[in-house]
Design an enzyme around this catalytic site. Structure first.
Site, PDB file in Angstrom:
ATOM      1  CG  ASP A 113       2.214  -8.545  56.585  1.00 42.42           C
ATOM      2  OD1 ASP A 113       2.441  -7.765  58.052  1.00 42.42           O
ATOM      3  OD2 ASP A 113       1.677  -8.119  56.267  1.00 42.42           O
ATOM      4  CE  LYS A 125       2.259  -3.543  55.577  1.00 39.00           C
ATOM      5  NZ  LYS A 125       2.271  -4.114  57.415  1.00 39.00           N
ATOM      6  CG  LEU A 150       4.117  -0.619  65.897  1.00 37.57           C
ATOM      7  CD1 LEU A 150       4.483  -0.492  67.280  1.00 37.57           C
ATOM      8  CD2 LEU A 150       3.863  -2.540  65.791  1.00 37.57           C
ATOM      9  CE  LYS A 151      -2.958  -0.640  60.495  1.00 35.81           C
ATOM     10  NZ  LYS A 151      -2.055  -1.727  60.312  1.00 35.81           N
ATOM     11  CG  LEU A 152       1.419   4.254  68.393  1.00 34.39           C
ATOM     12  CD1 LEU A 152       3.219   5.529  68.890  1.00 34.39           C
ATOM     13  CD2 LEU A 152       2.195   2.353  69.314  1.00 34.39           C
ATOM     14  CB  ILE A 166      -4.522   8.746  77.088  1.00 35.26           C
ATOM     15  CG1 ILE A 166      -3.918   7.854  78.054  1.00 35.26           C
ATOM     16  CG2 ILE A 166      -6.186   7.785  77.756  1.00 35.26           C
ATOM     17  CD1 ILE A 166      -3.320   7.846  79.308  1.00 35.26           C
ATOM     18  CB  THR A 221      -0.744   5.613  77.057  1.00 39.84           C
ATOM     19  OG1 THR A 221      -0.547   6.548  78.238  1.00 39.84           O
ATOM     20  CG2 THR A 221      -0.046   4.973  76.671  1.00 39.84           C
ATOM     21  CD  GLN A 252      -6.246  -5.381  52.857  1.00 38.24           C
ATOM     22  OE1 GLN A 252      -7.054  -4.284  53.608  1.00 38.24           O
ATOM     23  NE2 GLN A 252      -4.802  -5.461  53.202  1.00 38.24           N
ATOM     24  N   GLY A 255       2.395  -7.487  50.150  1.00 37.44           N
ATOM     25  CA  GLY A 255       2.717  -7.715  50.951  1.00 37.44           C
ATOM     26  C   GLY A 255       2.951  -9.435  49.946  1.00 37.44           C
TER      27      GLY A 255
END
Length: 226
Positions: free
Chosen positions: A8, A30, A59-61, A64, A67, A186, A206
């Site tokens: 990151d 990551k 990416l935490k998709l 819908i 997609t 966090q 990280g």
């Protein structure tokens, strides 16, 4: 328990320099949303060439069902070893993703995000209108039934998730501060002792690594203890 190092940092060059310093260690990398949007699929190729690391594309998709499945297929084909999506997209969306990915010759592990570790209990309830523990239980059961491989969760939810699914259902836990470092943004953080006690399968670390003067030494200390 496995260590996953979060890349990151502010630039691709800084991330690659860190990876080169960690070469030879048994860990995962990551890649988050900022790094992927900025540096693209070529960055994944460069990481693969920098050592025998496995890569988690974070990416935490969330979209819908079709997609999400399209996006999951695209990122799966660039050679990453793990991806994730939001469980709150629903069981139908998760099943659609898994049907698509199971047709691939080599699919990555697929994890669902239960609740971001930046949420406090009250913040979570304000968004989801439910308690954190009840929602984590529900999301975990949905993800398990949809055929996913595990969950992204806080350390303190790991045992609960395994209880409502099974012991082989993977838990990957961000928000880990190995030696009591600052929590930063966090809210639900834990140390290595807690992560082991709660049966976490992966821990994501990280800042405590890349902000340290000797990142390799910190990684080695963590690996010795897990």
């Amino acid at each position: 328990m496995r260590l996953c190092v979060a890349l990151d940092m502010a630039s691709k060059d800084e991330n690659l320099a860190l990876v080169r310093e960690l070469k030879g260690l048994d860990l995962w990398l990551k890649v988050g949303l900022r790094s992927y949007l900025r540096d693209g699929a070529k960055f994944i190729e460069e990481l693969k060439g920098a050592g025998e690391f496995k890569i988690f594309l974070d990416l935490k998709l969330y979209d819908i069902p079709n997609t999400m499945a399209d996006a999951a297929e695209v990122v799966s084909k660039i050679g990453v070893d793990m991806i994730n999506l939001h469980a709150s997209a629903g069981e139908r969306a998760m099943k659609t993703v898994m049907e698509r990915l199971n047709a691939l010759q080599n699919r990555p592990l697929v994890l669902a995000v239960s609740a971001l570790t930046s949420f406090s209990e009250s913040e979570f309830e304000a968004v989801y209108n439910d308690t954190l523990s009840r929602s984590v239980r529900k999301f975990s059961q949905m993800s398990f039934e949809a055929g996913l491989d595990g969950m992204v969760c806080s350390v303190f939810e790991s045992k609960l998730i395994k209880e409502v699914t099974n012991q082989n259902f993977i838990t990957l836990c961000p928000g880990v501060r190995p030696f009591g470092e600052s929590a930063g943004d966090q809210k639900r953080v834990a140390n290595l002792v807690s992560a082991k006690q709660e049966d976490s399968d992966f821990i994501v670390v990280g800042r405590p690594i890349y902000e340290n003067e000797n990142p390799r030494e910190i990684c080695e200390r963590i690996l010795e203890q897990i």
